[in-house]
Design a protein around this motif. Structure first.
Motif, PDB file in Angstrom:
ATOM      1  N   VAL A   6      52.228  34.028  28.543  1.00 39.07           N
ATOM      2  CA  VAL A   6      51.517  35.658  28.257  1.00 39.07           C
ATOM      3  C   VAL A   6      50.038  35.308  30.440  1.00 39.07           C
ATOM      4  O   VAL A   6      51.025  35.057  31.018  1.00 39.07           O
ATOM      5  CB  VAL A   6      50.531  35.531  27.031  1.00 39.07           C
ATOM      6  N   SER A   7      50.518  37.348  30.147  1.00 42.69           N
ATOM      7  CA  SER A   7      50.182  37.592  31.699  1.00 42.69           C
ATOM      8  C   SER A   7      48.846  38.160  31.023  1.00 42.69           C
ATOM      9  O   SER A   7      49.027  39.245  29.860  1.00 42.69           O
ATOM     10  CB  SER A   7      51.598  37.937  32.409  1.00 42.69           C
ATOM     11  N   PHE A   8      47.701  38.373  31.929  1.00 44.41           N
ATOM     12  CA  PHE A   8      46.701  39.509  31.988  1.00 44.41           C
ATOM     13  C   PHE A   8      46.388  40.156  33.417  1.00 44.41           C
ATOM     14  O   PHE A   8      46.546  38.910  34.626  1.00 44.41           O
ATOM     15  CB  PHE A   8      45.070  38.238  31.476  1.00 44.41           C
ATOM     16  N   THR A   9      45.925  41.411  32.671  1.00 43.33           N
ATOM     17  CA  THR A   9      45.455  41.606  34.851  1.00 43.33           C
ATOM     18  C   THR A   9      44.170  41.195  34.465  1.00 43.33           C
ATOM     19  O   THR A   9      43.704  42.211  33.652  1.00 43.33           O
ATOM     20  CB  THR A   9      46.566  42.866  34.907  1.00 43.33           C
ATOM     21  N   VAL A  10      43.756  40.928  35.625  1.00 42.26           N
ATOM     22  CA  VAL A  10      41.987  41.433  35.473  1.00 42.26           C
ATOM     23  C   VAL A  10      41.776  42.429  36.917  1.00 42.26           C
ATOM     24  O   VAL A  10      41.951  41.662  37.918  1.00 42.26           O
ATOM     25  CB  VAL A  10      41.699  39.887  35.341  1.00 42.26           C
ATOM     26  N   ARG A  11      40.504  42.678  36.615  1.00 43.52           N
ATOM     27  CA  ARG A  11      39.817  43.601  37.501  1.00 43.52           C
ATOM     28  C   ARG A  11      39.056  42.806  37.811  1.00 43.52           C
ATOM     29  O   ARG A  11      39.158  41.974  38.393  1.00 43.52           O
ATOM     30  CB  ARG A  11      38.351  44.554  36.435  1.00 43.52           C
TER      31      ARG A  11
END
Length: 101
Positions: A6-11
């Motif tokens: 899975v991927s996450f985009t993080v601030r």
């Protein structure tokens, strides 16, 4: 074996927070959930705000136990405030693995 990516985009200001939270979840899951076999935190080589979690479990039931457990809940309680995701990139059973039968 049941595996997924899975991927996450993080601030940007929370990159270190995400890595810390994900690595804590990895440590706790691997130490305390018998069906957890691998939990890798990976940073994208081109986008510093993109992270991947590559996880391997004995089977889908072991993943479901993880997803219903405290480490999963703690991670999402924190990371949900500053990360978008998960985006499912891949999930399934390893071909030829007895757990997939």
């Amino acid at each position: 074996m049941y595996q997924f990516l899975v991927s996450f985009t993080v601030r940007p200001e929370h990159r270190d927070d995400f890595v810390r939270a994900a690595k804590k979840t990895a440590r706790d899951s691997l130490a305390n959930e018998p069906g957890s076999h691998r939990f890798e935190v990976i940073s994208d080589e081109e986008n510093p705000d993109l992270f991947y979690l590559n996880e391997v479990y004995a089977d889908a039931d072991a993943f479901n136990a993880h997803a219903g457990g405290p480490y999963f809940a703690e991670f999402f309680a924190e990371a949900g405030a500053y990360a978008e995701g998960p985006t499912w990139l891949m999930r399934g059973n390893v071909i030829g693995d007895r757990a997939a039968a």
